[in-house]
Write a protein that holds these residues in place. Sequence first.
Motif, PDB file in Angstrom:
ATOM      1  N   ARG A   1       0.812  -1.212   0.000  1.00  0.00           N
ATOM      2  CA  ARG A   1       0.000   0.000   0.000  1.00  0.00           C
ATOM      3  C   ARG A   1       0.851   1.271   0.000  1.00  0.00           C
ATOM      4  N   MET A   2       2.157   1.135   0.212  1.00  0.00           N
ATOM      5  CA  MET A   2       3.014   2.326   0.228  1.00  0.00           C
ATOM      6  C   MET A   2       2.913   3.058  -1.110  1.00  0.00           C
ATOM      7  N   PRO A   3       2.727   4.368  -1.089  1.00  0.00           N
ATOM      8  CA  PRO A   3       2.645   5.127  -2.348  1.00  0.00           C
ATOM      9  C   PRO A   3       3.934   4.999  -3.157  1.00  0.00           C
ATOM     10  N   PHE A   4       3.774   4.849  -4.453  1.00  0.00           N
ATOM     11  CA  PHE A   4       4.936   4.685  -5.328  1.00  0.00           C
ATOM     12  C   PHE A   4       5.889   5.860  -5.208  1.00  0.00           C
ATOM     13  N   ASP A   5       5.357   7.085  -5.230  1.00  0.00           N
ATOM     14  CA  ASP A   5       6.245   8.250  -5.216  1.00  0.00           C
ATOM     15  C   ASP A   5       7.078   8.314  -3.935  1.00  0.00           C
ATOM     16  N   GLU A   6       6.500   7.895  -2.824  1.00  0.00           N
ATOM     17  CA  GLU A   6       7.234   7.910  -1.556  1.00  0.00           C
ATOM     18  C   GLU A   6       8.401   6.932  -1.595  1.00  0.00           C
ATOM     19  N   PHE A   7       8.133   5.719  -2.116  1.00  0.00           N
ATOM     20  CA  PHE A   7       9.202   4.724  -2.166  1.00  0.00           C
ATOM     21  C   PHE A   7      10.262   5.116  -3.189  1.00  0.00           C
ATOM     22  N   ALA A   8       9.832   5.684  -4.330  1.00  0.00           N
ATOM     23  CA  ALA A   8      10.782   6.076  -5.371  1.00  0.00           C
ATOM     24  C   ALA A   8      11.725   7.168  -4.874  1.00  0.00           C
ATOM     25  N   GLU A   9      11.197   8.103  -4.110  1.00  0.00           N
ATOM     26  CA  GLU A   9      12.050   9.159  -3.565  1.00  0.00           C
ATOM     27  C   GLU A   9      13.067   8.574  -2.581  1.00  0.00           C
ATOM     28  N   THR A  10      12.646   7.576  -1.806  1.00  0.00           N
ATOM     29  CA  THR A  10      13.581   6.895  -0.911  1.00  0.00           C
ATOM     30  C   THR A  10      14.678   6.199  -1.703  1.00  0.00           C
ATOM     31  N   TRP A  11      14.276   5.572  -2.798  1.00  0.00           N
ATOM     32  CA  TRP A  11      15.248   4.889  -3.670  1.00  0.00           C
ATOM     33  C   TRP A  11      16.255   5.889  -4.230  1.00  0.00           C
ATOM     34  N   LEU A  12      15.784   7.042  -4.666  1.00  0.00           N
ATOM     35  CA  LEU A  12      16.681   8.066  -5.203  1.00  0.00           C
ATOM     36  C   LEU A  12      17.669   8.563  -4.139  1.00  0.00           C
ATOM     37  N   ARG A  13      17.187   8.661  -2.922  1.00  0.00           N
ATOM     38  CA  ARG A  13      18.024   9.184  -1.845  1.00  0.00           C
ATOM     39  C   ARG A  13      19.073   8.188  -1.388  1.00  0.00           C
ATOM     40  N   THR A  14      18.738   6.903  -1.418  1.00  0.00           N
ATOM     41  CA  THR A  14      19.633   5.891  -0.851  1.00  0.00           C
ATOM     42  C   THR A  14      20.426   5.108  -1.892  1.00  0.00           C
ATOM     43  N   ARG A  15      20.031   5.196  -3.145  1.00  0.00           N
ATOM     44  CA  ARG A  15      20.724   4.454  -4.207  1.00  0.00           C
ATOM     45  C   ARG A  15      22.092   5.067  -4.457  1.00  0.00           C
ATOM     46  N   ARG A  16      23.091   4.228  -4.648  1.00  0.00           N
ATOM     47  CA  ARG A  16      24.436   4.725  -4.921  1.00  0.00           C
ATOM     48  C   ARG A  16      24.571   5.042  -6.404  1.00  0.00           C
TER      49      ARG A  16
ATOM     50  N   ILE B   1      19.818  11.934 -13.085  1.00  0.00           N
ATOM     51  CA  ILE B   1      18.949  10.770 -12.824  1.00  0.00           C
ATOM     52  C   ILE B   1      17.721  11.191 -12.035  1.00  0.00           C
ATOM     53  N   LYS B   2      17.906  12.012 -10.999  1.00  0.00           N
ATOM     54  CA  LYS B   2      16.762  12.502 -10.223  1.00  0.00           C
ATOM     55  C   LYS B   2      15.777  13.239 -11.120  1.00  0.00           C
ATOM     56  N   ALA B   3      16.293  14.083 -11.983  1.00  0.00           N
ATOM     57  CA  ALA B   3      15.419  14.863 -12.864  1.00  0.00           C
ATOM     58  C   ALA B   3      14.621  13.948 -13.789  1.00  0.00           C
ATOM     59  N   ARG B   4      15.281  12.926 -14.378  1.00  0.00           N
ATOM     60  CA  ARG B   4      14.589  12.005 -15.288  1.00  0.00           C
ATOM     61  C   ARG B   4      13.519  11.202 -14.566  1.00  0.00           C
ATOM     62  N   VAL B   5      13.879  10.652 -13.402  1.00  0.00           N
ATOM     63  CA  VAL B   5      12.933   9.800 -12.671  1.00  0.00           C
ATOM     64  C   VAL B   5      11.707  10.603 -12.231  1.00  0.00           C
ATOM     65  N   ARG B   6      11.938  11.800 -11.735  1.00  0.00           N
ATOM     66  CA  ARG B   6      10.807  12.615 -11.277  1.00  0.00           C
ATOM     67  C   ARG B   6       9.913  13.061 -12.419  1.00  0.00           C
ATOM     68  N   LYS B   7      10.519  13.353 -13.558  1.00  0.00           N
ATOM     69  CA  LYS B   7       9.744  13.871 -14.687  1.00  0.00           C
ATOM     70  C   LYS B   7       8.951  12.786 -15.408  1.00  0.00           C
ATOM     71  N   HIS B   8       9.558  11.600 -15.578  1.00  0.00           N
ATOM     72  CA  HIS B   8       8.938  10.594 -16.433  1.00  0.00           C
ATOM     73  C   HIS B   8       8.439   9.347 -15.693  1.00  0.00           C
ATOM     74  N   VAL B   9       8.888   9.134 -14.459  1.00  0.00           N
ATOM     75  CA  VAL B   9       8.481   7.931 -13.729  1.00  0.00           C
ATOM     76  C   VAL B   9       7.546   8.296 -12.581  1.00  0.00           C
ATOM     77  N   ILE B  10       8.040   9.093 -11.641  1.00  0.00           N
ATOM     78  CA  ILE B  10       7.222   9.451 -10.482  1.00  0.00           C
ATOM     79  C   ILE B  10       5.977  10.222 -10.898  1.00  0.00           C
ATOM     80  N   SER B  11       6.106  11.088 -11.896  1.00  0.00           N
ATOM     81  CA  SER B  11       4.951  11.872 -12.326  1.00  0.00           C
ATOM     82  C   SER B  11       3.842  10.984 -12.878  1.00  0.00           C
TER      83      SER B  11
END
Length: 411
Positions: free
Chosen positions: A80-95, A104-114
């Motif tokens: 049930r965790m919102p996708f955008d919440e988990f994706a932002e965590t992934w962006l923050r913790t991914r090496r 990468i942050k710009a691409r993911v936020r623009k085309h995936v999280i959106s």
Amino acid sequence: MGHVEDRWFKEVPGPDGKPQRVRTVRYGQGLRYRVRYIAPDGRERSKSFPDRAKRDAEGFLAAIETDKRRGSYVDPNAGRMPFDEFAETWLRTRRFDESARGPIKARVRKHVISYFGKRPIGTVQPSTVRDWDVVLIGKGLADSTRAVLFAHLSGIMTAAVDDGLIVKNPCSAKSVTAPVPALKRIVPWTIDAVAAVREGLPPRYRTAVDIGAGCGARRGEIFGVSPEDFDFDDGWLTICRQVKRVGARSVFGLPKNDQERRVPLPDSVSRAVRVHIDEFPPVPVTLPWEDPRRDERVTVPLLLTTTFRTACKQQVFAAVAWHRALDGAGLERTRVNGMHALRHFYASALLDAGETIKAIAEWLGHADPAFTLRVYAHLMPDSPGRARKALDALFDGPSGFHGPATAQSGA
């Protein structure tokens, strides 16, 4: 073990002492069946089912118990965790390489999280991924861009599997086809073009062509080369760093794929580098290592520096030196004529000389020789032609044997 509870009926002792089923106060209200079980973490979990769905409830409980025994249990509520919440965590913790983190942050936020937004991550199915890719195609995104975005989404969903939020990665389903970037057919420069571009550069930068075309170094690696990296006696160059941009700042970092490599140093390149060192002595340059936010600083005597005794910046170098050299050589100012063209020349020259793909991949710093083969296969010498020459040489050898035709004639 878990059990299925019927919340509409209960058993009570009858007049004869035997149990009998009677309606509860919840009869006819809400969901009838409730599956109750103990999760691997020791906490009780439950899931409810409507009237006439007892088989579904029993099947769910059986699947839960099987997953617990196999060690593949996933809490049904975790998805049930919102996708955008988990994706932002992934962006923050991914090496990531620090120079790539921002894009990468710009691409993911623009085309995936959106696109996926606050949708529960457990509801992202293979069909959802296919629909998303159709949207990307509708936006006119290139295959290469879609392939990168698909890899990011797959990485997010794999992390969700690892964290126990979902059972499977929907991007790995058989019904999902990952975008494959179309490889452009590389047309390598001629030796005359390489020489003309070298001649068109200011003298202090000409050895950049020697290292790129003669050792296959990338642009940032060329800017990061130090005289200390050359073994002039045994003929080797160790490519152990590059100069790259992180945000608005230049930093030193490891070569691409975080791997140092040794490449053969041709005598011609060795001589050119020695002449360059005599004419333009190395300049010690101090830069952050990988991340400009850290305190770590590294000082390296660089082979190539600007007239201001600083590390070369890729965009500035292109504007003040490379583009003018292209103009003088009669080459267009296009992406294919960037400094990467020197690597293509290097690879094509080695292939023409009969060098193996494995060795070329190692010297170019490619993580996978298969990638090298895909990029440069069309430059390999003609295989049928080589086969004909080899067989002709065998059959027309000194022994006088002239091949199958002679055998068939009975000679």
